[in-house]
Motif scaffolding. Sequence first.
Motif, PDB file in Angstrom:
ATOM      1  N   THR A 112       2.650 -26.722  39.594  1.00 47.79           N
ATOM      2  CA  THR A 112       3.623 -25.983  40.510  1.00 47.79           C
ATOM      3  C   THR A 112       4.706 -26.674  40.972  1.00 47.79           C
ATOM      4  N   SER A 113       5.648 -26.303  40.787  1.00 48.32           N
ATOM      5  CA  SER A 113       7.241 -26.726  41.388  1.00 48.32           C
ATOM      6  C   SER A 113       6.888 -27.822  42.534  1.00 48.32           C
ATOM      7  N   TRP A 114       6.257 -27.653  43.844  1.00 47.88           N
ATOM      8  CA  TRP A 114       6.506 -27.773  44.976  1.00 47.88           C
ATOM      9  C   TRP A 114       5.571 -28.901  44.769  1.00 47.88           C
ATOM     10  N   CYS A 115       4.904 -29.179  44.254  1.00 43.83           N
ATOM     11  CA  CYS A 115       3.622 -30.083  44.118  1.00 43.83           C
ATOM     12  C   CYS A 115       4.219 -31.585  43.175  1.00 43.83           C
ATOM     13  N   PRO A 116       4.242 -33.156  44.764  1.00 45.55           N
ATOM     14  CA  PRO A 116       4.535 -33.996  43.669  1.00 45.55           C
ATOM     15  C   PRO A 116       3.776 -34.451  42.918  1.00 45.55           C
ATOM     16  N   TYR A 117       2.558 -34.502  42.967  1.00 47.09           N
ATOM     17  CA  TYR A 117       1.261 -35.058  41.712  1.00 47.09           C
ATOM     18  C   TYR A 117       2.248 -34.890  40.746  1.00 47.09           C
ATOM     19  N   CYS A 118       2.663 -33.851  40.524  1.00 42.40           N
ATOM     20  CA  CYS A 118       2.806 -33.200  39.271  1.00 42.40           C
ATOM     21  C   CYS A 118       3.918 -33.405  38.574  1.00 42.40           C
ATOM     22  N   ARG A 119       4.915 -33.750  39.738  1.00 37.87           N
ATOM     23  CA  ARG A 119       6.085 -34.300  39.013  1.00 37.87           C
ATOM     24  C   ARG A 119       6.288 -35.590  38.812  1.00 37.87           C
ATOM     25  N   THR A 120       5.173 -36.268  39.515  1.00 37.31           N
ATOM     26  CA  THR A 120       4.983 -37.681  38.726  1.00 37.31           C
ATOM     27  C   THR A 120       4.290 -37.722  37.430  1.00 37.31           C
ATOM     28  N   LEU A 121       3.130 -36.715  37.174  1.00 36.97           N
ATOM     29  CA  LEU A 121       2.871 -36.155  35.989  1.00 36.97           C
ATOM     30  C   LEU A 121       3.988 -36.069  35.051  1.00 36.97           C
ATOM     31  N   LEU A 122       4.445 -35.137  35.059  1.00 33.16           N
ATOM     32  CA  LEU A 122       5.420 -34.543  34.355  1.00 33.16           C
ATOM     33  C   LEU A 122       6.843 -35.551  34.022  1.00 33.16           C
ATOM     34  N   GLY A 123       7.506 -36.388  34.976  1.00 33.20           N
ATOM     35  CA  GLY A 123       8.216 -36.933  35.193  1.00 33.20           C
ATOM     36  C   GLY A 123       8.179 -38.336  34.051  1.00 33.20           C
ATOM     37  N   GLY A 124       6.469 -38.904  34.019  1.00 31.44           N
ATOM     38  CA  GLY A 124       5.754 -39.549  32.878  1.00 31.44           C
ATOM     39  C   GLY A 124       5.925 -39.029  31.566  1.00 31.44           C
ATOM     40  N   LEU A 125       5.380 -38.528  31.282  1.00 27.89           N
ATOM     41  CA  LEU A 125       5.205 -37.800  30.429  1.00 27.89           C
ATOM     42  C   LEU A 125       6.316 -37.302  29.524  1.00 27.89           C
ATOM     43  N   LYS A 126       6.983 -37.314  29.824  1.00 27.91           N
ATOM     44  CA  LYS A 126       8.751 -37.346  29.076  1.00 27.91           C
ATOM     45  C   LYS A 126       9.161 -38.132  28.426  1.00 27.91           C
ATOM     46  N   ARG A 127       8.434 -39.486  28.776  1.00 23.91           N
ATOM     47  CA  ARG A 127       9.012 -40.472  28.519  1.00 23.91           C
ATOM     48  C   ARG A 127       7.670 -41.120  27.373  1.00 23.91           C
ATOM     49  N   THR A 128       6.725 -40.060  26.854  1.00 27.79           N
ATOM     50  CA  THR A 128       6.396 -40.454  25.959  1.00 27.79           C
ATOM     51  C   THR A 128       5.837 -39.157  25.113  1.00 27.79           C
ATOM     52  N   ASP A 129       5.381 -39.857  23.718  1.00 27.15           N
ATOM     53  CA  ASP A 129       5.155 -38.072  22.980  1.00 27.15           C
ATOM     54  C   ASP A 129       4.440 -37.911  22.698  1.00 27.15           C
ATOM     55  N   VAL A 130       3.912 -37.347  23.853  1.00 31.48           N
ATOM     56  CA  VAL A 130       2.724 -36.391  24.395  1.00 31.48           C
ATOM     57  C   VAL A 130       3.749 -34.721  24.047  1.00 31.48           C
TER      58      VAL A 130
END
Length: 84
Positions: free
Chosen positions: A10-28
């Motif tokens: 969801t857009s409001w979830c801080p855990y989602c933002r953390t995971l998605l922000g981290g995944l942007k820096r990977t090749d996943v």
Amino acid sequence: MSAPVTVYATSWCPYCRTLLGGLKRTDVDYEVVDVDDPANKEFSDWVASVNNGNRIVPTVRYADGTHQTNPGVGAVVDKFNAMR
């Protein structure tokens, strides 16, 4: 789902933002499904079904049929690499 990794979030979830922000820096190779979007009700229902009736986000589904609830970036990267 076409990517090997699908993140239900969801857009409001801080855990989602953390995971998605981290995944942007990977090749996943991943895609995101917003479970708050009414058009995604079937995915919201799936998230609840694998989390004892709770819609816990982020929940990640992998192409091999497994899933993880609220995983860290490293866990998703490890799983993605193991599926290659």
